[in-house]
Design an enzyme around this catalytic site. Structure first.
Site, short mmCIF file in Angstrom:
data_model
loop_
_atom_site.label_atom_id
_atom_site.label_comp_id
_atom_site.label_asym_id
_atom_site.label_seq_id
_atom_site.Cartn_x
_atom_site.Cartn_y
_atom_site.Cartn_z
N TYR A 1 0.84 -1.20 0.00
CA TYR A 1 0.00 0.00 0.00
C TYR A 1 0.87 1.24 0.00
O TYR A 1 1.89 1.28 0.69
CB TYR A 1 -0.92 0.03 1.23
N GLU B 1 -0.57 4.86 -0.32
CA GLU B 1 -1.38 6.08 -0.48
C GLU B 1 -0.51 7.32 -0.35
O GLU B 1 0.34 7.40 0.55
CB GLU B 1 -2.49 6.11 0.57
N ASP C 1 -7.18 13.92 -24.62
CA ASP C 1 -7.21 12.53 -24.16
C ASP C 1 -6.62 11.68 -25.28
O ASP C 1 -7.26 11.44 -26.30
CB ASP C 1 -8.66 12.14 -23.86
N THR D 1 -4.47 6.37 -21.56
CA THR D 1 -4.30 5.03 -21.04
C THR D 1 -2.85 4.66 -21.31
O THR D 1 -2.17 5.30 -22.11
CB THR D 1 -5.20 4.00 -21.74
N LYS E 1 -2.99 0.89 -24.66
CA LYS E 1 -3.45 0.79 -26.05
C LYS E 1 -2.23 0.86 -26.97
O LYS E 1 -1.35 0.01 -26.84
CB LYS E 1 -4.52 1.84 -26.31
N ARG F 1 -2.35 -2.29 -18.20
CA ARG F 1 -3.64 -1.63 -18.14
C ARG F 1 -3.58 -0.52 -17.09
O ARG F 1 -3.37 -0.79 -15.92
CB ARG F 1 -4.67 -2.67 -17.69
C1 LIG Z 1 -10.05 3.73 -23.85
C2 LIG Z 1 -10.34 5.16 -23.65
C3 LIG Z 1 -10.55 5.69 -22.36
C4 LIG Z 1 -10.80 4.83 -21.15
O1 LIG Z 1 -9.85 4.01 -20.78
P1 LIG Z 1 -10.18 2.82 -19.74
O2 LIG Z 1 -8.81 2.39 -19.39
O3 LIG Z 1 -10.98 1.83 -20.51
O4 LIG Z 1 -10.91 3.41 -18.61
C5 LIG Z 1 -10.67 7.05 -22.23
N1 LIG Z 1 -10.59 7.85 -23.29
C6 LIG Z 1 -10.44 7.39 -24.53
C7 LIG Z 1 -10.37 8.36 -25.67
C8 LIG Z 1 -10.32 6.02 -24.76
O5 LIG Z 1 -10.19 5.57 -25.99
#
Ligand SMILES: *Cc1c(COP(=O)(O)O)cnc(C)c1O
Length: 426
Positions: free
Chosen positions: A57, A59, A203, A229, A232, A238
């Site tokens: 942990y 925090e 994002d 993220t 991807k 993840r």
């Molecule tokens: C995949 C995605 C997210 C969310 O990611 P998670 O890890 O699934 O919560 C947020 N914004 C965009 C543009 C995404 O493609």
């Protein structure tokens, strides 16, 4: 040596789960994986994720923790932060977000008050739920206004963004997408945000690997905050990531913890550090270039076979195939492809006349195949396989005959066998 309690390997301790994990390994090995948000993380990333760091942990933030025993966790998180900042040229990085969605919610928590107006790309136009879609917390707690794409060429309509921004005076503007095959003009977004006095947040969940690899324009100089993220195109574990200007560092950190989350997932932090290290190496630029080249090559091969692509092609890692002409929906096609070991997902196309659960489009991404070493010359066969399955299914109202399925699955396995999947047993 005495054996520690609870020290059996998974296969002995829980054969039922072990069998399922092994089955997923094999499935990922023997499938043409075209889901645009997925990838193959490296063995090193998987190893860090499966480490003893999951037991700890932590925090708080490095040197400001609520627990003891931080002599490993602090330098580890600092390493991840330092690599993230170097990779993206950012002034500040927070590596604690559990995933992309909480990274976005933390951004809103940091920069907006509940009820404030936010402006984002709508889900049906390729945006993400967390950019203010009505069923998301971001659409419930904030007054979300949404922009879309143009009717004629399906590109983001910057005139509409400007008009909506002038009318609604948002506190924050989101740019970023989950299903848009073209590059984003961050400078144009920044100009609009500046004109209306809004924060600009990019994002880059889908395109982070392309940004890091230098094949997509860089949002960092133009944005207050950049969220992502890490799993991807960036090919890490993840998880989520927030980059921001120094002036927002304190607000972002406080929003992630204690605002939204509890203890960081240190095993994932370690794996993020590994992935950032991989992305800093020169080979990652080749990977990013190849992802885009493969997407382009597959797009051209599909167009040659008569398919329509939203916007006519791609600048990034993904294609949105409009299946209207084939007579089957994206969902039906995705199910037929899945039966034949080709994995993609049905996806809405702009102005889709069909329902979101059974949309007209098929979204296809090339990051995973590229991570296995497939190159442009292999995209002809990928297009052939996709085309054969879609035509077979279209002629049978979505049905796939057993012997056809077995034949295609065999071809897929053979086609992939020269390209071992990273991190998976053979
Ligand atoms: C995949 C995605 C997210 C969310 O990611 P998670 O890890 O699934 O919560 C947020 N914004 C965009 C543009 C995404 O493609």
């Amino acid at each position: 040596m005495p054996q520690a309690p609870n020290d059996l390997p998974l296969a002995d301790k829980d054969p039922e789960v072990a069998r399922l994990v092994r089955a997923e390994d094999v499935r990922q090995r023997d499938t043409i994986r075209l889901i645009a948000s997925e990838n193959y993380a490296s063995r090193a990333v998987l190893e860090a994720t499966g480490s003893s760091l999951t037991n700890k942990y932590a925090e708080g933030y490095p040197r400001k923790r609520y627990y003891e025993g931080m002599e490993v966790i602090d330098p580890l998180e600092e390493l991840a932060i330092e690599r993230a900042k170097r990779l993206f040229g950012a002034e500040h990085a927070n590596v604690q977000p559990y995933s992309g969605s909480p990274a976005n919610l933390a951004t809103l928590l940091a920069l907006c008050d509940p009820g404030d107006t936010i402006l984002g790309l709508s889900l049906p136009a390729g945006g993400h739920l967390t950019h203010g879609w009505k069923v998301s917390a971001t659409g419930i707690y904030y007054n979300a206004v949404q922009y879309g794409v143009r009717k004629d060429d399906h590109r983001i309509d910057m005139d509409q963004v400007r008009d909506l921004a002038r009318t609604h005076r948002p506190k924050l503007i989101w740019c970023g997408h989950s299903a848009y095959p073209r590059i984003l003009d961050f400078a144009a977004f920044a100009e609009i945000a500046q004109e209306v006095g809004a924060y600009l947040a990019a994002d880059i969940a889908h395109i982070a690997g392309l940004v890091a690899g230098g094949v997509h324009p860089d949002p960092v100089p133009h944005c207050d905050v950049v969220t992502s993220t890490t799993h991807k195109t960036l090919r890490g574990p993840r998880g989520g990531l927030i980059l921001c200007r120094a002036e927002h560092a304190r607000a972002i950190d406080r929003a992630v913890f204690p605002g939204l989350q509890g203890g960081p997932h240190n095993h994932v932090t370690a794996a993020k550090a590994v992935a950032f290290g991989e992305a800093l190496a020169p080979a990652f630029r080749d990977y990013a270039r190849n992802v885009v080249a493969n997407a382009r090559a597959l797009g051209e091969a599909l167009v040659e076979r008569g398919y329509d692509l939203v916007t006519g092609g791609t600048d990034n890692h993904l294609l949105l195939v409009d299946l209207t002409k084939t007579g089957i929906s994206g969902r039906t096609a995705a199910k037929a492809l899945d039966a034949c070991a080709i994995e993609a997902n049905g996806n809405a196309i702009p102005f889709d006349p069909r329902k979101p659960f059974d949309p007209s489009g098929l979204r296809v991404g090339l990051a995973a195949l590229t991570s296995r070493g497939l190159a442009t010359e292999h995209m002809t066969e990928v297009a052939n396989l996709m085309d054969e399955v879609i035509r077979h299914a279209a002629a049978r109202e979505g049905g796939v005959e057993d012997d056809f399925r077995d034949r295609i699955r065999g071809r897929v396995r053979e086609f992939l066998s020269p390209f071992p999947a990273p991190g998976l047993p053979g």
